[in-house]
Motif scaffolding. Structure first.
Motif, short mmCIF file in Angstrom:
data_model
loop_
_atom_site.label_atom_id
_atom_site.label_comp_id
_atom_site.label_asym_id
_atom_site.label_seq_id
_atom_site.Cartn_x
_atom_site.Cartn_y
_atom_site.Cartn_z
N MET A 152 -3.51 -3.29 -10.94
CA MET A 152 -3.78 -2.97 -9.55
C MET A 152 -4.06 -1.48 -9.36
O MET A 152 -4.85 -1.09 -8.49
CB MET A 152 -2.60 -3.40 -8.67
CG MET A 152 -2.91 -3.41 -7.18
SD MET A 152 -4.13 -4.67 -6.69
CE MET A 152 -3.13 -6.17 -6.89
N THR A 153 -3.43 -0.64 -10.18
CA THR A 153 -3.67 0.80 -10.10
C THR A 153 -5.12 1.12 -10.42
O THR A 153 -5.78 1.89 -9.69
CB THR A 153 -2.75 1.55 -11.07
OG1 THR A 153 -1.38 1.27 -10.77
CG2 THR A 153 -2.97 3.06 -10.97
N PHE A 154 -5.64 0.55 -11.49
CA PHE A 154 -7.05 0.76 -11.84
C PHE A 154 -7.96 0.32 -10.69
O PHE A 154 -8.92 1.01 -10.33
CB PHE A 154 -7.40 -0.03 -13.10
CG PHE A 154 -7.02 0.66 -14.38
CD1 PHE A 154 -7.98 1.35 -15.12
CD2 PHE A 154 -5.73 0.62 -14.85
CE1 PHE A 154 -7.64 1.98 -16.30
CE2 PHE A 154 -5.38 1.25 -16.04
CZ PHE A 154 -6.34 1.94 -16.77
N VAL A 155 -7.66 -0.84 -10.12
CA VAL A 155 -8.50 -1.39 -9.05
C VAL A 155 -8.47 -0.51 -7.81
O VAL A 155 -9.51 -0.19 -7.23
CB VAL A 155 -8.04 -2.83 -8.71
CG1 VAL A 155 -8.70 -3.30 -7.41
CG2 VAL A 155 -8.39 -3.79 -9.83
N ILE A 156 -7.29 -0.10 -7.39
CA ILE A 156 -7.17 0.68 -6.16
C ILE A 156 -7.75 2.08 -6.35
O ILE A 156 -8.31 2.65 -5.39
CB ILE A 156 -5.70 0.73 -5.70
CG1 ILE A 156 -5.26 -0.68 -5.26
CG2 ILE A 156 -5.51 1.71 -4.55
CD1 ILE A 156 -3.82 -0.76 -4.78
N ILE A 157 -7.67 2.65 -7.53
CA ILE A 157 -8.29 3.96 -7.78
C ILE A 157 -9.80 3.87 -7.58
O ILE A 157 -10.43 4.84 -7.14
CB ILE A 157 -7.95 4.47 -9.19
CG1 ILE A 157 -6.48 4.90 -9.25
CG2 ILE A 157 -8.83 5.66 -9.57
CD1 ILE A 157 -6.02 5.36 -10.62
N THR A 158 -10.40 2.71 -7.87
CA THR A 158 -11.84 2.55 -7.63
C THR A 158 -12.14 2.19 -6.17
O THR A 158 -13.25 1.77 -5.85
CB THR A 158 -12.42 1.44 -8.53
OG1 THR A 158 -11.80 0.18 -8.23
CG2 THR A 158 -12.23 1.77 -10.00
N ALA A 159 -11.14 2.35 -5.30
CA ALA A 159 -11.28 2.05 -3.87
C ALA A 159 -11.41 0.55 -3.61
O ALA A 159 -12.02 0.13 -2.63
CB ALA A 159 -12.47 2.79 -3.25
N GLY A 160 -10.82 -0.26 -4.47
CA GLY A 160 -10.83 -1.70 -4.28
C GLY A 160 -9.44 -2.25 -4.10
O GLY A 160 -8.47 -1.51 -3.91
N VAL A 161 -9.32 -3.56 -4.15
CA VAL A 161 -8.04 -4.23 -4.08
C VAL A 161 -8.23 -5.63 -4.65
O VAL A 161 -9.33 -6.19 -4.56
CB VAL A 161 -7.50 -4.31 -2.63
CG1 VAL A 161 -8.36 -5.24 -1.77
CG2 VAL A 161 -6.04 -4.73 -2.58
N ASP A 162 -7.19 -6.17 -5.28
CA ASP A 162 -7.28 -7.51 -5.85
C ASP A 162 -6.15 -8.36 -5.29
O ASP A 162 -5.00 -8.24 -5.70
CB ASP A 162 -7.21 -7.46 -7.38
CG ASP A 162 -7.55 -8.81 -8.01
OD1 ASP A 162 -7.57 -9.81 -7.29
OD2 ASP A 162 -7.81 -8.84 -9.23
N LEU A 163 -6.50 -9.21 -4.33
CA LEU A 163 -5.51 -10.08 -3.70
C LEU A 163 -5.27 -11.36 -4.50
O LEU A 163 -4.41 -12.16 -4.13
CB LEU A 163 -5.97 -10.46 -2.29
CG LEU A 163 -6.20 -9.31 -1.31
CD1 LEU A 163 -6.68 -9.84 0.02
CD2 LEU A 163 -4.92 -8.48 -1.14
#
Length: 345
Positions: A78-89
């Motif tokens: 989730m850290t990798f995803v949020i750093i790219t300005a995304g989110v994985d629900l």
């Protein structure tokens, strides 16, 4: 010394203090939380509620570490995803789907096993990781190629993966798992729980990738300014696909550990786990607008949530209050986000 010099010196000291709080505030918060719960435990002993301070015991420490390993693995992706300005629900649902399929390759039940009940240990692991890889890849390729919002795409995967989980066993749990598979969730190596060792290894690899490899710089660049990253020659689509695929694989690995630890695969496994993973990342200082964040912060975010849940459970605090406290922590962390971004800039 002139008033101008005094003012400049005061501002410099204030800037250093703010910078130190940004870098080490999460660590201090974790230490403070441990101290508060430990003191509360001593009070419980003094008043006769406890016979000893369980919070400080070695057994409880291992329990906390084993408990946080699953959320920790999810939070890495989730850290990798949020750093790219995304989110994985979808990570909670992918966890559940990977776990229940892995269980069908690791069960001794003839009615639930797929293709026999004597598969080697590598088979359920490979199948589960493959499921996470496919789910993550689909998330990444769809949202990147068609420029869709990660929130919408991963919500769709959340629903689809949960439906597939129920369809796989007609809503029935899978039990009677082999001992070698259960060892992944309950075993020890040199006195350290296996899930903790897996988490530590994955964290070390992820930290190296994010901080020492070119790909890690690309991740920050895409999250900081996607248009500038694309202009500078970074393949934004590839970066996002890899990041979401990584997140799916880690969710699958968390599903394997959870299934092995509980000894059975439930169709409801992983429900709301994505919220704890996001909470850990946000509390750890990763910006929801992208481009800012560290795995060190995520680690302490995971520890804070785990220690808080454990401590409040030991003190007999109802789960309702725990949810309120966790929600307040998330909101407080998000309130600090603009100042952190400003400080980094």
């Amino acid at each position: 010394m002139s008033s101008y010099s005094s003012s400049t010196l005061h501002q410099a000291r204030g800037g250093k203090f703010k910078k130190a709080m940004v870098q080490y505030g999460i660590i201090l918060a974790f230490i403070a939380l441990c101290v508060v719960i430990a003191v509360a435990g001593e009070w419980a002993v003094a008043t006769g509620l406890w016979t000893e301070n369980y919070f400080l015991s070695q057994e409880n420490t291992l329990i906390v570490l084993r408990q946080i390993s699953i959320n920790g693995i999810l939070a890495i992706g989730m850290t990798f995803v949020i750093i790219t300005a995304g989110v994985d629900l979808s990570v909670g649902s992918v966890l559940g789907l990977a776990g229940i399929v892995a269980a069908r390759f690791a069960t001794t039940s003839n009615s639930m096993a797929i293709g026999g009940n004597d598969w080697p240990l590598l088979m359920p692991i490979a199948v589960a990781v493959g499921i996470g890889l496919v789910c993550g890849f689909l998330n990444g390729i769809v949202l990147s190629k068609y420029r869709l919002q990660p929130f919408i795409v991963t919500m769709g995967m959340l629903s689809a993966a949960r439906g597939l989980t129920l369809l796989t066993t007609d809503g029935n749990p899978v039990s009677q798992l082999r001992d070698n598979f259960r060892w992944l969730g309950n075993g020890y190596v040199l006195g350290i729980p296996v899930p903790v060792l897996i988490f530590v290894v994955l964290f070390a690899i992820a930290w190296f990738v994010l901080n020492k490899m070119t790909f890690g710089r690309y991740v920050y660049a895409v999250g900081g300014n996607e248009k500038s990253a694309r202009t500078s020659g970074i393949n934004v689509l590839r970066v996002k696909v890899i990041v979401y695929t990584l997140c799916g694989v880690l969710a699958a690995m968390a599903g394997i550990i959870l299934t092995a630890r509980t000894g059975s695969a439930q169709t409801s496994a992983g429900a709301s786990y994505e919220l704890d993973a996001i909470a850990a990342v946000v509390i750890g200082g990763t910006s929801m607008v992208g481009g800012i964040g560290t795995l060190r912060g995520t680690l302490f975010g995971v520890l804070i949530i785990g220690v808080m849940n454990n401590g409040l459970d030991l003190l007999g605090v109802q789960s309702y209050y725990q949810q309120i406290i966790k929600g307040a922590l998330i909101v407080f962390a998000v309130m600090l986000d603009p100042s952190r971004k400003q400080q980094r800039d």
